[in-house]
Design a protein around this motif. Structure first.
Motif, PDB file in Angstrom:
ATOM      1  N   THR A   9      -7.172   9.789  -1.006  1.00 20.50           N
ATOM      2  CA  THR A   9      -8.355   8.961  -1.164  1.00 20.50           C
ATOM      3  C   THR A   9      -7.973   7.530  -1.536  1.00 20.50           C
ATOM      4  N   MET A  10      -8.687   6.577  -0.954  1.00 22.99           N
ATOM      5  CA  MET A  10      -8.574   5.177  -1.344  1.00 22.99           C
ATOM      6  C   MET A  10      -9.952   4.687  -1.764  1.00 22.99           C
ATOM      7  N   GLY A  11      -9.968   3.691  -2.613  1.00 26.78           N
ATOM      8  CA  GLY A  11     -11.268   3.233  -3.076  1.00 26.78           C
ATOM      9  C   GLY A  11     -11.254   1.820  -3.604  1.00 26.78           C
ATOM     10  N   TRP A  12     -12.447   1.293  -3.737  1.00 27.42           N
ATOM     11  CA  TRP A  12     -12.660  -0.023  -4.348  1.00 27.42           C
ATOM     12  C   TRP A  12     -13.427   0.168  -5.645  1.00 27.42           C
ATOM     13  N   TYR A  13     -12.992  -0.530  -6.655  1.00 29.41           N
ATOM     14  CA  TYR A  13     -13.638  -0.554  -7.960  1.00 29.41           C
ATOM     15  C   TYR A  13     -13.836  -2.011  -8.340  1.00 29.41           C
ATOM     16  N   TYR A  30     -10.929  -4.255  -7.421  1.00 30.89           N
ATOM     17  CA  TYR A  30      -9.619  -3.614  -7.428  1.00 30.89           C
ATOM     18  C   TYR A  30      -9.559  -2.513  -6.374  1.00 30.89           C
ATOM     19  N   CYS A  31      -8.427  -2.430  -5.741  1.00 25.06           N
ATOM     20  CA  CYS A  31      -8.142  -1.363  -4.791  1.00 25.06           C
ATOM     21  C   CYS A  31      -7.386  -0.258  -5.519  1.00 25.06           C
ATOM     22  N   ARG A  32      -7.713   0.971  -5.185  1.00 24.15           N
ATOM     23  CA  ARG A  32      -7.034   2.120  -5.778  1.00 24.15           C
ATOM     24  C   ARG A  32      -6.575   3.059  -4.674  1.00 24.15           C
ATOM     25  N   LEU A  33      -5.396   3.626  -4.845  1.00 28.56           N
ATOM     26  CA  LEU A  33      -4.831   4.579  -3.891  1.00 28.56           C
ATOM     27  C   LEU A  33      -4.394   5.840  -4.625  1.00 28.56           C
ATOM     28  N   ASP A  34      -4.800   6.983  -4.121  1.00 28.80           N
ATOM     29  CA  ASP A  34      -4.333   8.275  -4.615  1.00 28.80           C
ATOM     30  C   ASP A  34      -3.522   8.926  -3.501  1.00 28.80           C
ATOM     31  N   GLY A  35      -2.291   9.263  -3.791  1.00 29.35           N
ATOM     32  CA  GLY A  35      -1.457   9.829  -2.753  1.00 29.35           C
ATOM     33  C   GLY A  35      -0.417  10.774  -3.305  1.00 29.35           C
ATOM     34  N   GLU A  36       0.575  11.062  -2.478  1.00 34.49           N
ATOM     35  CA  GLU A  36       1.665  11.956  -2.864  1.00 34.49           C
ATOM     36  C   GLU A  36       2.992  11.287  -2.533  1.00 34.49           C
ATOM     37  N   THR A  59       1.509  14.042  -7.083  1.00 33.45           N
ATOM     38  CA  THR A  59       0.435  13.059  -6.871  1.00 33.45           C
ATOM     39  C   THR A  59       0.661  11.817  -7.719  1.00 33.45           C
ATOM     40  N   PHE A  60       0.129  10.707  -7.257  1.00 28.88           N
ATOM     41  CA  PHE A  60       0.210   9.462  -8.007  1.00 28.88           C
ATOM     42  C   PHE A  60      -1.015   8.621  -7.722  1.00 28.88           C
ATOM     43  N   THR A  61      -1.256   7.653  -8.572  1.00 29.28           N
ATOM     44  CA  THR A  61      -2.339   6.690  -8.408  1.00 29.28           C
ATOM     45  C   THR A  61      -1.774   5.296  -8.589  1.00 29.28           C
ATOM     46  N   SER A  62      -2.137   4.403  -7.686  1.00 29.44           N
ATOM     47  CA  SER A  62      -1.741   3.002  -7.806  1.00 29.44           C
ATOM     48  C   SER A  62      -2.966   2.108  -7.743  1.00 29.44           C
ATOM     49  N   TRP A  63      -2.901   0.983  -8.430  1.00 29.33           N
ATOM     50  CA  TRP A  63      -3.968  -0.015  -8.455  1.00 29.33           C
ATOM     51  C   TRP A  63      -3.427  -1.350  -7.966  1.00 29.33           C
ATOM     52  N   GLY A  64      -4.279  -2.081  -7.303  1.00 27.83           N
ATOM     53  CA  GLY A  64      -3.942  -3.441  -6.926  1.00 27.83           C
ATOM     54  C   GLY A  64      -4.153  -4.387  -8.100  1.00 27.83           C
TER      55      GLY A  64
END
Length: 125
Positions: free
Chosen positions: A33-37, A94-100, A111-116
């Motif tokens: 999942t990717m998202g904007w916050y 902010y952009c957020r990425l949830d991946g592996e 799994t990991f989460t990164s933020w812009g």
């Protein structure tokens, strides 16, 4: 490490449009999942929109019908088309990425989460 670089923010008059982009780079196995916050001064960070790897979307009620989230999986890039902007949309986005990816700490894929770093959107009345 995974890096997210946002662009496209700026100053726009109420009723105007902006398009945000978020490009992901680095070492990872997959993006889920990717998202904007967004976070306005004095407020907590809030969800704007998310999109899964298969394109399922979710929007905050405040932006439904005005914002459109999309992604280009080939380019590992996330977009947010914002229309009919209102002064209350003013915030850092902010952009957020949830991946592996392979985790050094465990020696396994996890799994990991990164933020812009965020991009400022200012809507004038």
């Amino acid at each position: 490490q995974v890096q997210l670089v946002e662009s496209g923010g700026g100053l726009v008059q109420a009723g105007g449009s902006l398009r945000l982009s978020c490009a992901a780079s680095g070492r990872f196995n997959s993006i889920n999942t990717m998202g904007w916050y967004r976070q306005a001064p004095g407020n907590q960070r809030e969800l704007v929109a998310t999109i899964t790897g298969v394109g399922s979307t979710n929007y905050a009620d405040s932006v439904k019908g005005r914002f459109t989230i999309s992604r280009d999986n080939a380019k590992n890039t996330l977009y947010l088309q914002m229309s009919s902007l209102k002064p209350e949309d003013t915030a850092v986005y902010y952009c957020r990425l949830d991946g592996e990816r392979y985790l050094v700490t465990t020696g396994r894929v996890g799994t990991f989460t990164s933020w812009g770093q965020g991009t400022q959107v200012t809507v004038s009345s």
